[in-house]
Design a protein around this motif. Structure first.
Motif, PDB file in Angstrom:
ATOM      1  N   GLY A   1       0.824  -1.206   0.000  1.00  0.00           N
ATOM      2  CA  GLY A   1       0.000   0.000   0.000  1.00  0.00           C
ATOM      3  C   GLY A   1       0.854   1.250   0.000  1.00  0.00           C
ATOM      4  N   CYS A   2       2.063   1.167  -0.571  1.00  0.00           N
ATOM      5  CA  CYS A   2       2.998   2.294  -0.493  1.00  0.00           C
ATOM      6  C   CYS A   2       2.760   3.297  -1.617  1.00  0.00           C
ATOM      7  N   ARG A   3       3.357   4.451  -1.452  1.00  0.00           N
ATOM      8  CA  ARG A   3       3.312   5.507  -2.452  1.00  0.00           C
ATOM      9  C   ARG A   3       4.457   5.290  -3.445  1.00  0.00           C
ATOM     10  N   ARG A   4       4.391   5.993  -4.584  1.00  0.00           N
ATOM     11  CA  ARG A   4       5.417   5.813  -5.619  1.00  0.00           C
ATOM     12  C   ARG A   4       6.795   6.268  -5.122  1.00  0.00           C
ATOM     13  N   ALA A   5       6.844   7.352  -4.321  1.00  0.00           N
ATOM     14  CA  ALA A   5       8.122   7.840  -3.801  1.00  0.00           C
ATOM     15  C   ALA A   5       8.751   6.842  -2.847  1.00  0.00           C
ATOM     16  N   GLU A   6       7.924   6.034  -2.226  1.00  0.00           N
ATOM     17  CA  GLU A   6       8.413   5.007  -1.307  1.00  0.00           C
ATOM     18  C   GLU A   6       8.868   3.766  -2.071  1.00  0.00           C
ATOM     19  N   ALA A   7       8.122   3.416  -3.122  1.00  0.00           N
ATOM     20  CA  ALA A   7       8.481   2.236  -3.923  1.00  0.00           C
ATOM     21  C   ALA A   7       9.845   2.407  -4.584  1.00  0.00           C
ATOM     22  N   ARG A   8      10.159   3.614  -5.032  1.00  0.00           N
ATOM     23  CA  ARG A   8      11.431   3.817  -5.740  1.00  0.00           C
ATOM     24  C   ARG A   8      12.642   3.712  -4.814  1.00  0.00           C
ATOM     25  N   GLN A   9      12.415   3.776  -3.494  1.00  0.00           N
ATOM     26  CA  GLN A   9      13.524   3.652  -2.538  1.00  0.00           C
ATOM     27  C   GLN A   9      13.899   2.191  -2.255  1.00  0.00           C
ATOM     28  N   LEU A  10      13.075   1.258  -2.710  1.00  0.00           N
ATOM     29  CA  LEU A  10      13.304  -0.148  -2.387  1.00  0.00           C
ATOM     30  C   LEU A  10      14.642  -0.630  -2.933  1.00  0.00           C
ATOM     31  N   LEU A  11      15.415  -1.300  -2.084  1.00  0.00           N
ATOM     32  CA  LEU A  11      16.709  -1.839  -2.479  1.00  0.00           C
ATOM     33  C   LEU A  11      16.563  -3.295  -2.912  1.00  0.00           C
ATOM     34  N   LYS A  12      17.381  -3.726  -3.857  1.00  0.00           N
ATOM     35  CA  LYS A  12      17.262  -5.097  -4.368  1.00  0.00           C
ATOM     36  C   LYS A  12      17.707  -6.129  -3.334  1.00  0.00           C
ATOM     37  N   GLU A  13      18.364  -5.677  -2.266  1.00  0.00           N
ATOM     38  CA  GLU A  13      18.809  -6.601  -1.220  1.00  0.00           C
ATOM     39  C   GLU A  13      17.648  -7.278  -0.502  1.00  0.00           C
ATOM     40  N   VAL A  14      16.420  -6.727  -0.645  1.00  0.00           N
ATOM     41  CA  VAL A  14      15.281  -7.298   0.092  1.00  0.00           C
ATOM     42  C   VAL A  14      14.981  -8.734  -0.325  1.00  0.00           C
ATOM     43  N   ILE A  15      15.425  -9.126  -1.514  1.00  0.00           N
ATOM     44  CA  ILE A  15      15.130 -10.504  -1.946  1.00  0.00           C
ATOM     45  C   ILE A  15      15.877 -11.530  -1.092  1.00  0.00           C
ATOM     46  N   ASP A  16      16.853 -11.051  -0.318  1.00  0.00           N
ATOM     47  CA  ASP A  16      17.607 -11.958   0.551  1.00  0.00           C
ATOM     48  C   ASP A  16      17.096 -11.943   1.986  1.00  0.00           C
TER      49      ASP A  16
ATOM     50  N   LYS B   1      11.960 -12.684  -9.267  1.00  0.00           N
ATOM     51  CA  LYS B   1      11.947 -12.959 -10.699  1.00  0.00           C
ATOM     52  C   LYS B   1      12.559 -11.799 -11.476  1.00  0.00           C
ATOM     53  N   TRP B   2      12.214 -10.575 -11.078  1.00  0.00           N
ATOM     54  CA  TRP B   2      12.743  -9.397 -11.768  1.00  0.00           C
ATOM     55  C   TRP B   2      14.260  -9.318 -11.621  1.00  0.00           C
ATOM     56  N   ILE B   3      14.780  -9.549 -10.425  1.00  0.00           N
ATOM     57  CA  ILE B   3      16.224  -9.476 -10.216  1.00  0.00           C
ATOM     58  C   ILE B   3      16.942 -10.580 -10.997  1.00  0.00           C
ATOM     59  N   GLU B   4      16.307 -11.754 -11.088  1.00  0.00           N
ATOM     60  CA  GLU B   4      16.882 -12.856 -11.866  1.00  0.00           C
ATOM     61  C   GLU B   4      17.015 -12.464 -13.333  1.00  0.00           C
ATOM     62  N   VAL B   5      15.963 -11.869 -13.879  1.00  0.00           N
ATOM     63  CA  VAL B   5      15.971 -11.472 -15.286  1.00  0.00           C
ATOM     64  C   VAL B   5      16.898 -10.275 -15.515  1.00  0.00           C
ATOM     65  N   ARG B   6      16.932  -9.376 -14.558  1.00  0.00           N
ATOM     66  CA  ARG B   6      17.739  -8.154 -14.681  1.00  0.00           C
ATOM     67  C   ARG B   6      19.227  -8.466 -14.751  1.00  0.00           C
ATOM     68  N   GLY B   7      19.669  -9.434 -14.001  1.00  0.00           N
ATOM     69  CA  GLY B   7      21.083  -9.786 -14.015  1.00  0.00           C
ATOM     70  C   GLY B   7      21.921  -8.894 -13.119  1.00  0.00           C
ATOM     71  N   GLU B   8      23.239  -8.999 -13.235  1.00  0.00           N
ATOM     72  CA  GLU B   8      24.163  -8.284 -12.366  1.00  0.00           C
ATOM     73  C   GLU B   8      24.395  -6.853 -12.840  1.00  0.00           C
ATOM     74  N   ASP B   9      24.366  -5.910 -11.906  1.00  0.00           N
ATOM     75  CA  ASP B   9      24.759  -4.525 -12.173  1.00  0.00           C
ATOM     76  C   ASP B   9      25.087  -3.869 -10.834  1.00  0.00           C
ATOM     77  N   ASP B  10      25.602  -2.651 -10.867  1.00  0.00           N
ATOM     78  CA  ASP B  10      26.070  -1.986  -9.657  1.00  0.00           C
ATOM     79  C   ASP B  10      25.006  -1.126  -8.970  1.00  0.00           C
ATOM     80  N   CYS B  11      23.840  -0.998  -9.571  1.00  0.00           N
ATOM     81  CA  CYS B  11      22.802  -0.152  -8.971  1.00  0.00           C
ATOM     82  C   CYS B  11      22.129  -0.904  -7.822  1.00  0.00           C
ATOM     83  N   PRO B  12      22.042  -0.299  -6.622  1.00  0.00           N
ATOM     84  CA  PRO B  12      21.473  -0.998  -5.472  1.00  0.00           C
ATOM     85  C   PRO B  12      19.955  -1.013  -5.424  1.00  0.00           C
ATOM     86  N   TYR B  13      19.317  -0.226  -6.275  1.00  0.00           N
ATOM     87  CA  TYR B  13      17.862  -0.088  -6.194  1.00  0.00           C
ATOM     88  C   TYR B  13      17.128  -1.181  -6.961  1.00  0.00           C
ATOM     89  N   MET B  14      15.932  -1.492  -6.492  1.00  0.00           N
ATOM     90  CA  MET B  14      15.123  -2.540  -7.111  1.00  0.00           C
ATOM     91  C   MET B  14      14.594  -2.112  -8.471  1.00  0.00           C
TER      92      MET B  14
END
Length: 346
Positions: free
Chosen positions: A171-186, A242-255
């Motif tokens: 139920g988050c706002r768009r400004a909150e969603a963009r802060q999500l880090l890809k580390e959450v999948i762990d 699934k998104w991180i799997e398809v996205r592959g490796e990169d240096d950006c920390p954001y989801m």
């Protein structure tokens, strides 16, 4: 660029820095002084005031011969309000732009009383005409939400699907969603035993499985907002992974990211990216207007109206201090069977 050229302009127009430099230097410097001294405005509110003031002074440039704002008369500001109305702004949009100019005028009256002793706030006493231009709030039903998810999966739009399910689940706002880090999948799941009711009203025990994000700056009264850890379900986690799997490796920390055409540069999305997804593909699939905040309203509505949860459940999920905020602005009920129907019975 002229804001008024005989046609209704795009309501989302923003004034560029280059365009802003064409405004009367006196007006420009006073606006900058005002913005530099607004320590009580949050990082989200300040840009909105900046945008509102820029729009006004570009209008002054084009329609009042770029005169100093200290010489503007009440009747001239009324013309500006009339222009906003004809241009297609919503009632709330016009009120905010009037408020931005009004607070600016109050600041000048207080801080520059000696320099401009005769200056008065030219917005006082003027009312905003009720245009009736509002977007009807029609939340996504559970079936519409599921259909949207299934269609995105079919099209293999993995990042969009991850964004949709995460935004809806939290139920988050768009400004909150963009802060999500890809580390959450762990992150590990939290599992709790809870008691729920089945369709026949019988109570049974089940396992609630959810995840918590890292700390995210959410909307709040302070300059940096209210720090919260957002709670989301296993369905959202599935598509984030699934998104991180398809996205592959990169240096950006954001989801949620955008990539350059050659794929070498990966950076955090802007809020406008979410707008574009909603106004484009999401709206096309659903068949009516979809916008990022709709997921927040839909989540609250579906919890209370379709899943028959207490309003306090939606309140806690959305992070409201008062349940009345949730009830008054986020729970959109179906009025087809309201109590007034009884007036038409024998």
């Amino acid at each position: 660029m002229r804001l008024l050229d005989g046609k209704i302009a795009d309501r989302s127009v923003e004034i560029t820095d280059e365009e802003w430099q064409t405004v009367n230097e006196f007006n420009r410097e006073m606006v900058e002084d005002y913005l530099d001294n607004q320590a009580d405005l949050s990082v989200k509110t300040l840009p909105a005031y900046k945008s509102g003031l820029r729009i006004f002074f570009i209008w002054v440039r084009d329609n009042l011969k770029d005169k100093n704002f200290t010489d503007i008369k009440k009747k001239e500001f009324q013309k500006y309000l009339n222009w906003l109305t004809k241009r297609g702004f919503s009632d709330s949009g016009i009120k905010f732009k009037k408020s931005a100019v009004s607070t600016f005028c109050n600041y000048v009256m207080m801080m520059y009383e000696e320099e401009y002793p005769t200056f008065r706030n030219f917005t006082i006493g003027l009312k905003v005409v009720q245009t009736g231009y509002v977007h009807e709030k029609v939340p996504l039903t559970p079936d519409e939400y599921i259909n949207l998810c299934q269609e995105l999966e079919k099209r293999e739009e993995w990042q969009m699907l991850a964004y949709l399910t995460f935004s809806y689940s939290t139920g988050c706002r768009r400004a909150e969603a963009r802060q999500l880090l890809k580390e959450v999948i762990d992150y590990s799941a939290n599992e709790k035993k809870i008691k729920v009711l089945d369709e026949d009203g019988h109570e049974y025990e089940t396992i609630s499985k959810q995840y918590l994000t890292h700390t995210i700056r959410c909307k709040g009264a302070s300059l940096v907002g209210k720090p919260r850890k957002l709670k989301f379900g296993d369905d959202a986690m599935q598509w984030l992974k699934k998104w991180i799997e398809v996205r592959g490796e990169d240096d950006c920390p954001y989801m949620f990211v955008i990539k350059s055409k050659d794929g070498k540069e990966v950076r955090q999305v802007s809020e406008s990216t979410f707008n574009n997804w909603c106004q484009g593909l999401f709206t096309q699939i659903v068949g009516r207007r979809v916008h990022p905040h709709l997921f927040r309203e839909s989540r609250a509505t579906n919890l209370v109206v379709f899943q028959h949860k207490a309003p306090e459940v939606a309140q806690k999920l959305l992070g409201h201090n008062q349940v009345t905020t949730t009830l008054d602005h986020y729970i959109i009920r179906n009025d087809e069977n309201d109590e007034s129907d009884e007036a038409f019975t024998d």
